[in-house]
Design an enzyme around this catalytic site. Structure first.
Site, PDB file in Angstrom:
ATOM      1  N   ASP A 207       0.857  -1.151   0.038  1.00 30.49           N
ATOM      2  CA  ASP A 207      -0.075  -0.024   0.021  1.00 30.49           C
ATOM      3  C   ASP A 207       0.861   1.237   0.032  1.00 30.49           C
ATOM      4  O   ASP A 207       2.102   1.232   0.178  1.00 30.49           O
ATOM      5  CB  ASP A 207      -1.017  -0.017   1.308  1.00 30.49           C
ATOM      6  CG  ASP A 207      -0.209  -0.300   2.460  1.00 30.49           C
ATOM      7  OD1 ASP A 207       0.881  -0.197   2.348  1.00 30.49           O
ATOM      8  OD2 ASP A 207      -0.945  -0.836   3.385  1.00 30.49           O
TER       9      ASP A 207
ATOM     10  N   ASP B 179      -7.508  -2.210  14.051  1.00 30.41           N
ATOM     11  CA  ASP B 179      -8.943  -2.499  13.664  1.00 30.41           C
ATOM     12  C   ASP B 179      -8.965  -3.880  12.981  1.00 30.41           C
ATOM     13  O   ASP B 179     -10.024  -4.285  12.544  1.00 30.41           O
ATOM     14  CB  ASP B 179      -9.510  -1.206  12.956  1.00 30.41           C
ATOM     15  CG  ASP B 179      -8.873  -1.261  11.559  1.00 30.41           C
ATOM     16  OD1 ASP B 179      -8.062  -1.759  11.225  1.00 30.41           O
ATOM     17  OD2 ASP B 179      -9.461  -0.048  10.837  1.00 30.41           O
TER      18      ASP B 179
ATOM     19  N   HIS C 109      -7.244  -4.481  10.279  1.00 27.85           N
ATOM     20  CA  HIS C 109      -7.060  -4.611   8.758  1.00 27.85           C
ATOM     21  C   HIS C 109      -5.534  -5.244   8.276  1.00 27.85           C
ATOM     22  O   HIS C 109      -4.815  -5.161   9.171  1.00 27.85           O
ATOM     23  CB  HIS C 109      -7.312  -3.283   8.308  1.00 27.85           C
ATOM     24  CG  HIS C 109      -6.089  -2.135   8.637  1.00 27.85           C
ATOM     25  ND1 HIS C 109      -6.424  -0.936   9.123  1.00 27.85           N
ATOM     26  CD2 HIS C 109      -4.863  -2.426   8.561  1.00 27.85           C
ATOM     27  CE1 HIS C 109      -4.907  -0.410   9.316  1.00 27.85           C
ATOM     28  NE2 HIS C 109      -4.397  -1.245   8.936  1.00 27.85           N
TER      29      HIS C 109
ATOM     30  N   GLU D  99      -9.612  -1.788   5.188  1.00 22.68           N
ATOM     31  CA  GLU D  99     -10.477  -1.476   6.488  1.00 22.68           C
ATOM     32  C   GLU D  99     -11.629  -2.023   6.897  1.00 22.68           C
ATOM     33  O   GLU D  99     -12.051  -2.611   5.690  1.00 22.68           O
ATOM     34  CB  GLU D  99     -10.693  -0.018   6.338  1.00 22.68           C
ATOM     35  CG  GLU D  99      -9.471   1.080   6.369  1.00 22.68           C
ATOM     36  CD  GLU D  99      -8.496   1.323   7.608  1.00 22.68           C
ATOM     37  OE1 GLU D  99      -8.783   0.409   8.457  1.00 22.68           O
ATOM     38  OE2 GLU D  99      -8.180   2.201   7.677  1.00 22.68           O
TER      39      GLU D  99
HETATM   40  C1  GLP Z   1      -0.712   0.532   8.444  1.00 20.72           C
HETATM   41  C2  GLP Z   1      -0.149  -0.488   7.118  1.00 20.72           C
HETATM   42  C3  GLP Z   1      -0.304  -1.716   7.814  1.00 20.72           C
HETATM   43  C4  GLP Z   1       0.412  -2.212   8.903  1.00 20.72           C
HETATM   44  C5  GLP Z   1      -0.540  -1.232   9.995  1.00 20.72           C
HETATM   45  C6  GLP Z   1       0.123  -1.744  11.186  1.00 20.72           C
HETATM   46  O1  GLP Z   1      -2.114   0.603   8.401  1.00 20.72           O
HETATM   47  N1  GLP Z   1      -1.293  -0.086   5.984  1.00 20.72           N
HETATM   48  O2  GLP Z   1      -0.050  -2.560   6.300  1.00 20.72           O
HETATM   49  O3  GLP Z   1       0.208  -3.482   9.224  1.00 20.72           O
HETATM   50  O4  GLP Z   1      -0.089  -0.172   9.607  1.00 20.72           O
HETATM   51  O5  GLP Z   1       1.332  -0.764  11.433  1.00 20.72           O
HETATM   52  P1  GLP Z   1       2.269  -1.154  12.606  1.00 20.72           P
HETATM   53  O6  GLP Z   1       3.022  -2.013  12.383  1.00 20.72           O
HETATM   54  O7  GLP Z   1       3.297   0.281  12.743  1.00 20.72           O
HETATM   55  O8  GLP Z   1       1.631  -1.290  13.860  1.00 20.72           O
END
Ligand code: GLP
Length: 291
Positions: A67, A136, A138, A143
């Site tokens: 993403d 959440d 995802h 989402e």
């Molecule tokens: C973002 C990314 C996800 C990732 C999530 C969690 O939303 N799009 O791919 O898994 O953050 O991030 P973190 O690893 O910083 O908790």
């Protein structure tokens, strides 16, 4: 789904790196699906170390990132492209033309999404997809309420995700509201999936994803439909799993289990070879999805 719990983040990162390294050693031109966020940072650091100290070779590897924020260019330090370059790409011998990250600045998102899906297919499909998980539930930026069959497209970020990710921006209002993300359907086509999570904040999402019903409210729960998922968790992220004793039992009994020839990461059996499944037939990818 294989659930593996380690005592701390370091061990999770090293276990994840071992799985990636085994994939690359067995298939030097593997296609990796990569994630951003704080969760895979330790994995990338360990991969960089393996490259530097042990010669782990990325010269034929192809990568597709999950993403990107809409509106952020490659050179914006808050973009996911920049994150990947700083934390992995510039430290290993990956060919620049083999790196794919969704564009946050294209002037035709729909065409870009279609092209991105097609590039994944033309590259032979993703061999190993690395995932973190949002609080959440995802994966990517899929989402709650995302279609479990969704393809690469633009998504509107949930309030909770914007708040979670505000720590990477000067002001909460600077967090982009839209992102371009592989769909859940895109992710599920990877041959193997590695979900990583650490910290108590992720515990409810992890429990819902692994033990809850399959639902678009927790898009990570769709991973229950995939035949080769490994969840690498630290004890805090695993703290709300009801079947934790069972997962630990399975983990403890691994050394005596019959070898599964198709698993690259069955570390108790170092002689196991990884035979990549044959490439899949092309799938429809129209890049169109809900906002
Ligand atoms: C973002 C990314 C996800 C990732 C999530 C969690 O939303 N799009 O791919 O898994 O953050 O991030 P973190 O690893 O910083 O908790």
């Amino acid at each position: 789904m294989e659930v593996i719990v380690h005592e701390n983040y370091d061990l999770v990162s090293r276990a994840a790196a071992a799985i990636v390294a085994q994939t690359l050693n067995a298939k030097p031109n593997a296609v990796l699906g990569l994630a951003t966020g704080s969760t895979p940072l330790g994995l990338y650091q360990e991969l960089v170390r393996c490259h530097r100290d042990e010669g782990l070779d990325f010269s034929q590897v192809v990568t597709f990132n999950l993403d990107e924020y809409v509106g952020l260019s490659k050179n914006d330090p808050r973009s996911y492209y920049y994150f990947m370059r700083e934390n992995l790409f510039r430290h290993v011998n990956i060919a620049p033309q083999n790196i794919y990250v969704p564009s946050g600045t294209t002037d035709n998102y729909q065409a870009f999404c279609t092209w991105y899906e097609r590039r994944i297919q033309e590259s032979g499909g993703i061999d190993l997809q690395v995932l973190g998980i949002g609080s959440d539930g995802h994966i990517g930026f899929n989402e709650p309420s995302s279609s479990l069959g969704s393809r690469t497209r633009i998504k509107t970020l949930a309030r909770q995700t914007i708040d979670d990710n505000a720590r990477f921006f000067d002001r909460p209002e600077d967090v982009p509201i839209y992102a371009i993300t592989m769909g859940v359907g895109t992710i599920l086509e990877a041959r193997q999936i590695l979900l990583m999570a650490n910290g108590a904040k992720k515990a409810p999402a992890v429990a819902a994803a692994i033990e809850g019903p399959v639902t678009s409210r927790i898009t990570a729960s769709a991973l229950q439909m995939h035949s080769d998922v490994t969840c690498l968790l630290d004890t805090d992220a695993a703290s709300q799993l009801e079947m934790i004793d069972y997962y630990r039992w399975v983990q403890a009994k691994h050394p005596g289990a019959p070898v599964r020839a198709s698993r690259p990461h069955f570390s108790s059996h170092p002689t196991v070879r990884y035979d990549a499944p044959p490439a899949r037939s092309p799938v429809r990818s129209n890049g169109v999805g809900s906002l």
